[in-house]
Design a protein around this motif. Structure first.
Motif, PDB file in Angstrom:
ATOM      1  N   LEU A  20      37.850  45.825  -5.341  1.00  0.00           N
ATOM      2  CA  LEU A  20      36.792  44.955  -5.851  1.00  0.00           C
ATOM      3  C   LEU A  20      35.430  45.479  -5.422  1.00  0.00           C
ATOM      4  O   LEU A  20      35.244  45.836  -4.254  1.00  0.00           O
ATOM      5  N   LEU A  21      34.475  45.509  -6.339  1.00  0.00           N
ATOM      6  CA  LEU A  21      33.073  45.730  -6.015  1.00  0.00           C
ATOM      7  C   LEU A  21      32.424  44.362  -6.129  1.00  0.00           C
ATOM      8  O   LEU A  21      32.504  43.721  -7.189  1.00  0.00           O
ATOM      9  N   LEU A  22      31.819  43.902  -5.029  1.00  0.00           N
ATOM     10  CA  LEU A  22      31.314  42.530  -4.963  1.00  0.00           C
ATOM     11  C   LEU A  22      29.813  42.494  -4.768  1.00  0.00           C
ATOM     12  O   LEU A  22      29.233  43.385  -4.149  1.00  0.00           O
ATOM     13  N   GLY A  23      29.185  41.439  -5.251  1.00  0.00           N
ATOM     14  CA  GLY A  23      27.776  41.176  -5.025  1.00  0.00           C
ATOM     15  C   GLY A  23      27.609  39.754  -4.515  1.00  0.00           C
ATOM     16  O   GLY A  23      28.439  38.881  -4.801  1.00  0.00           O
ATOM     17  N   TYR A  24      26.562  39.526  -3.739  1.00  0.00           N
ATOM     18  CA  TYR A  24      26.283  38.191  -3.207  1.00  0.00           C
ATOM     19  C   TYR A  24      25.460  37.418  -4.224  1.00  0.00           C
ATOM     20  O   TYR A  24      24.468  37.923  -4.740  1.00  0.00           O
ATOM     21  N   ASP A  25      25.890  36.202  -4.520  1.00  0.00           N
ATOM     22  CA  ASP A  25      25.242  35.383  -5.545  1.00  0.00           C
ATOM     23  C   ASP A  25      25.229  33.926  -5.089  1.00  0.00           C
ATOM     24  O   ASP A  25      26.187  33.201  -5.298  1.00  0.00           O
ATOM     25  N   ARG A  26      24.153  33.523  -4.421  1.00  0.00           N
ATOM     26  CA  ARG A  26      23.954  32.127  -3.980  1.00  0.00           C
ATOM     27  C   ARG A  26      25.174  31.537  -3.273  1.00  0.00           C
ATOM     28  O   ARG A  26      25.811  30.613  -3.781  1.00  0.00           O
ATOM     29  N   GLY A  64      22.355  38.873  10.665  1.00  0.00           N
ATOM     30  CA  GLY A  64      21.517  39.959  10.166  1.00  0.00           C
ATOM     31  C   GLY A  64      21.219  39.843   8.682  1.00  0.00           C
ATOM     32  O   GLY A  64      20.786  40.791   8.054  1.00  0.00           O
ATOM     33  N   SER A  65      21.477  38.679   8.098  1.00  0.00           N
ATOM     34  CA  SER A  65      21.226  38.406   6.679  1.00  0.00           C
ATOM     35  C   SER A  65      22.062  39.280   5.747  1.00  0.00           C
ATOM     36  O   SER A  65      21.642  39.584   4.633  1.00  0.00           O
ATOM     37  N   THR A  66      23.227  39.705   6.206  1.00  0.00           N
ATOM     38  CA  THR A  66      24.139  40.449   5.355  1.00  0.00           C
ATOM     39  C   THR A  66      25.417  39.633   5.183  1.00  0.00           C
ATOM     40  O   THR A  66      25.662  38.686   5.909  1.00  0.00           O
ATOM     41  N   ILE A  67      26.219  40.012   4.227  1.00  0.00           N
ATOM     42  CA  ILE A  67      27.487  39.341   3.969  1.00  0.00           C
ATOM     43  C   ILE A  67      28.597  40.254   4.468  1.00  0.00           C
ATOM     44  O   ILE A  67      28.620  41.443   4.140  1.00  0.00           O
ATOM     45  N   ASP A  68      29.516  39.709   5.250  1.00  0.00           N
ATOM     46  CA  ASP A  68      30.611  40.502   5.792  1.00  0.00           C
ATOM     47  C   ASP A  68      31.717  40.619   4.749  1.00  0.00           C
ATOM     48  O   ASP A  68      32.421  39.657   4.469  1.00  0.00           O
ATOM     49  N   VAL A  69      31.833  41.784   4.158  1.00  0.00           N
ATOM     50  CA  VAL A  69      32.895  42.043   3.179  1.00  0.00           C
ATOM     51  C   VAL A  69      33.812  43.161   3.676  1.00  0.00           C
ATOM     52  O   VAL A  69      34.487  43.808   2.891  1.00  0.00           O
ATOM     53  N   ARG A  70      33.838  43.349   4.999  1.00  0.00           N
ATOM     54  CA  ARG A  70      34.694  44.391   5.573  1.00  0.00           C
ATOM     55  C   ARG A  70      36.170  44.147   5.290  1.00  0.00           C
ATOM     56  O   ARG A  70      36.963  45.068   5.320  1.00  0.00           O
ATOM     57  N   TRP A  71      36.531  42.904   5.000  1.00  0.00           N
ATOM     58  CA  TRP A  71      37.928  42.616   4.675  1.00  0.00           C
ATOM     59  C   TRP A  71      38.389  43.462   3.497  1.00  0.00           C
ATOM     60  O   TRP A  71      39.561  43.788   3.375  1.00  0.00           O
ATOM     61  N   GLY A  72      37.484  43.849   2.612  1.00  0.00           N
ATOM     62  CA  GLY A  72      37.825  44.634   1.435  1.00  0.00           C
ATOM     63  C   GLY A  72      38.139  46.086   1.737  1.00  0.00           C
ATOM     64  O   GLY A  72      38.524  46.843   0.854  1.00  0.00           O
TER      65      GLY A  72
END
Length: 98
Positions: A20-26, A64-72
């Protein structure tokens, strides 16, 4: 000749094990792209699906205002529980695929 790794070189990029390629959206993760031949493609994921929680944890920025998607990029064989924003829940088994 002896070849040794350069201790100053950056770490290698992480490889997706989700597909999956993911983006943060609200406060949600939006599926931007499903990689052909990957676990997500085999599981029927589609672009534009919205994920609201991962393993029961709501999507939220870190300190740090990032989203943790390391699970991917986690270890193959791990089963990730993904809650879609429409209330359905799906699992995704991570795997090496390229």
């Amino acid at each position: 000749m002896v070849i040794a790794p350069n201790p100053e070189s950056p770490p290698p990029p992480l490889k997706s094990t989700s597909g999956l390629l993911l983006g943060y959206d609200r406060a949600r993760l939006r599926v931007l792209h499903v990689m052909a031949g990957g676990p997500a493609a085999r599981a029927g994921w589609k672009a534009d699906e919205l994920i609201c929680a991962v393993d029961g944890q709501p999507i939220a920025p870190t300190s740090g205002s990032t989203i943790d998607v390391r699970w991917g990029t986690d270890k193959p064989g791990r089963v990730v529980r993904l809650s879609l924003c429409d209330g359905t829940e799906r699992t995704l088994t991570l795997a090496n695929f390229y």
